[in-house]
Design an enzyme around this catalytic site. Structure first.
Site, PDB file in Angstrom:
ATOM      1  N   HIS A 347       3.337   0.159   4.739  1.00  0.00           N
ATOM      2  CA  HIS A 347       3.308   1.519   4.196  1.00  0.00           C
ATOM      3  C   HIS A 347       3.965   2.445   5.209  1.00  0.00           C
ATOM      4  CE1 HIS A 347       0.124  -0.620   2.018  1.00  0.00           C
ATOM      5  NE2 HIS A 347       0.584   0.092   1.004  1.00  0.00           N
ATOM      6  N   HIS A 476       5.475   2.340  -0.293  1.00  0.00           N
ATOM      7  CA  HIS A 476       4.783   1.045  -0.278  1.00  0.00           C
ATOM      8  C   HIS A 476       5.855  -0.031  -0.458  1.00  0.00           C
ATOM      9  CE1 HIS A 476       0.820   2.981  -1.706  1.00  0.00           C
ATOM     10  NE2 HIS A 476       1.736   3.927  -1.886  1.00  0.00           N
TER      11      HIS A 476
END
Length: 598
Positions: A347, A476
């Site tokens: 992330h 992500h």
């Protein structure tokens, strides 16, 4: 074919009608069978049915034959809108095959689930026989369908499976009959040939034969146990990606396997992901915990643990994090779809002015990974929000900005893509790379998502150059998707014969007799000290008291890339007999020449 395009295609309608034809045949052949649902799916269709007595695989040809007979009767298929009272009357009408109070259990529940005000439709298959007798088959259904059963010509029933009613293990398990249908005979035959080839490459069979992984009923459905060779294969892939990530400024993190329900209430997963969560747990203080279904909320907590400056961004957290998601037993497919799997998760927390550059860098990393794995044939799909669905979180402005960021980056890279409404994550749009394997099958693998909404839900901030708080944007990404799914795909892609750099065992040394064992052990030690790619060479010695021919055959079956054969002449001359998995016997050569070949 993109999901939305498929649902609007003639093939989708054809397969939907084939499911109804299946149900009609079943009601004629098995009085008392209770119908539930029968939708088209990616490669065909299925129908879930509660049979009065167990159905067997051997029964499928009989059902398929009756379907063919019914299809040739040219039954008109018509949509019949009705009100709720008329719908209930039809479901309970025992003069219609498949209807009546005795078999109406599931259809009545489906009717009750239709929201008030929504249109209720049946699809009616009708014919009049030679004696002038009228026949019909009715099914509660939204459609769409083809116009006549005579259009359903090229189909085959495939197999049986179990499926819990409405996907709930607390409900009765029904019999699911799978089938496939195509517009042409050639397409059907091509698909069936592909399936036969796929059976030879089935990762579940090869995984067992090659000693990669296993399953145990005492451990549970969808929970693989990785054997030494499989664990080595995983580690090689992890080493490769970790090395690539270090080059690109990723920082490793490690997070727990369980978390308080509060974390996932904050993220929104409790509502939007509820059906995939394992049962909640409580401790002695009545705190509720859940088994981790994904890693992103943990990485958000790490980001939020201290004040961040605009100078700190971008921050890139990476973790090979094991997660658990409840998949129905009928949906579990070896390691391609498991209940426990490890994501190559990362992330990124970025400023708006960094978003495009970082997104492009993630795409380039993902392409680098696929290229290294030999997966060169892929398409780019942009999954966007379905405006008719309420499963998404966040403001429309955030969704528009995130979608524009993805499409803009794709266009800047010159990457062709297609848009698929409804394929977004619940918190943001995404770019998926759809891989085509050696059999022409499509797989969704690497995924990259742009997320404005979780930073907002968690109130993430950084202090900007203007000394004011600003909201970061999250990316992500998971180039492998998951280790399990990627290894399953690669096992089938290469039919177990992995590229040299990826093979769990790269070299097997085969001494011909016991007197050659000492040199074989020395040679193995020398080779194990040598670095190839990111790790030491992986070498075994097959010193069993078996014939050389048997050793060669068995190591060939284990897909070992190279065998080095040691006999008296090799000891005298300082050579090894080299045998390649692909090229066969390469003759004797010095160790230096063999290493140069590698």
């Amino acid at each position: 074919m993109a999901a939305q395009a498929y649902e609007q295609s003639y093939l989708y309608r054809l397969r939907h009608s084939a499911a109804h034809l299946l149900a009609q045949a079943v009601t004629e052949l098995y009085p008392g069978a209770k119908l539930s649902i029968g939708p088209p799916v990616e490669n065909g269709f299925y129908y879930d049915i509660d049979f009065p007595t167990p159905l067997r695989e051997e029964d499928l040809p009989k059902i398929e034959q009756r379907m063919k007979e019914l299809a040739k009767l040219d039954q008109r298929i018509e949509c019949k809108p009705v009100d709720r009272e008329e719908a209930k009357r039809l479901i309970l009408d025992d003069t219609v095959p498949g209807m009546g109070a005795a078999v109406a259990e599931y259809k009545l529940q489906l009717l009750d689930a239709i929201p008030a005000g929504d249109q209720i439709t049946f699809y009616d298959q009708q014919r009049t026989d030679r004696e002038g007798k009228f026949h019909r088959f009715l099914d509660l259904c939204r459609g769409p369908h083809v116009d006549s059963t005579k259009e359903i010509k090229n189909f085959k029933l495939m197999n049986l499976a179990g499926a819990y009613w409405r996907g709930d293990v607390k409900n009765k398990q029904l019999t699911r009959i799978y089938g496939t249908a195509f517009e042409t005979k050639e397409e059907l035959e091509s698909y069936l040939i592909m399936l036969e080839e796929a059976k030879k490459r089935d990762h579940r069979l090869l995984g067992r034969e090659l000693g990669l992984f296993m399953f145990s009923p005492r451990v549970g459905t969808g929970l693989p146990l990785w054997l030494p060779k499989g664990a080595m294969l995983r580690q090689v892939m992890i080493d490769f990606l970790q090395k690539e990530q270090v080059k690109r400024g990723y920082d490793p993190v490690v997070t727990p396997q369980i978390a308080s329900i509060k974390l996932y209430e904050k993220s929104g997963h409790i509502i939007t992901f509820k059906e995939k969560l394992f049962p909640f747990m409580e401790d002695e203080e009545k705190e509720t915990y859940i088994l981790k279904p994904m890693n992103c909320p943990f990485h958000i907590e790490i980001y939020q643990s201290q004040m961040r400056s605009y100078r700190d961004l971008p921050i890139r957290y990476a973790e090979f994090g094991t997660v658990h998601r409840y998949e129905q037993s009928g949906e579990v497919t070896g390691i391609l779809r498991a209940r426990g799997f490890t994501q190559d998760d990362a992330h990124l927390f970025v400023r708006p002015d960094q978003l495009e550059e970082e997104f492009i860098a993630v795409v380039e990393l993902t392409k680098r990974v696929l290229d290294k794995l030999g997966l060169h044939d892929f398409r780019a799909r942009v999954g966007t929000k379905d405006p008719a669905s309420d499963k998404y979180i966040g403001h429309d402005d955030n969704w528009t900005a995130a979608t524009n960021a993805i499409t803009g980056a794709c266009e800047k890279m010159g990457m062709e893509y297609f848009v698929s409404p409804g394929d977004a994550a619940f918190y943001g749009p995404k770019l998926d790379l759809i891989i085509k394997d050696a059999l022409g099958r499509d797989w969704q693998m690497g995924t990259i998502q742009v997320d404005y909404n979780l930073p907002e839900r968690f109130e993430l901030e950084y202090i900007g150059e203007d000394s004011k708080p600003h909201r970061p944007i999250m990316i992500h990404r998971a180039p492998f998707g998951s280790l399990e799914r990627m290894i399953g795909l690669l096992t089938e892609q290469y039919a177990g014969a992995f590229p040299f750099w990826l093979s769990p065992v790269q070299i097997a040394i085969l001494p011909i007799a016991d007197r050659h064992n000492d040199r074989a052990a020395e040679l193995a030690s020398e080779l194990k000290e040598m670095i190839y790619d990111t790790r030491n060479l992986r070498v075994t010695v097959d010193d069993r008291r078996e014939t050389l021919g048997k050793k060669i055959r068995e190591n060939q079956l284990q897909k070992v890339p190279y065998m080095l054969i040691l006999g008296d002449r090799d000891l005298e001359n300082g050579t090894v007999g080299v045998r390649s998995r692909e090229e066969g016997d390469l003759g004797a050569m010095s160790l230096e020449d063999f290493i140069a070949r590698l």
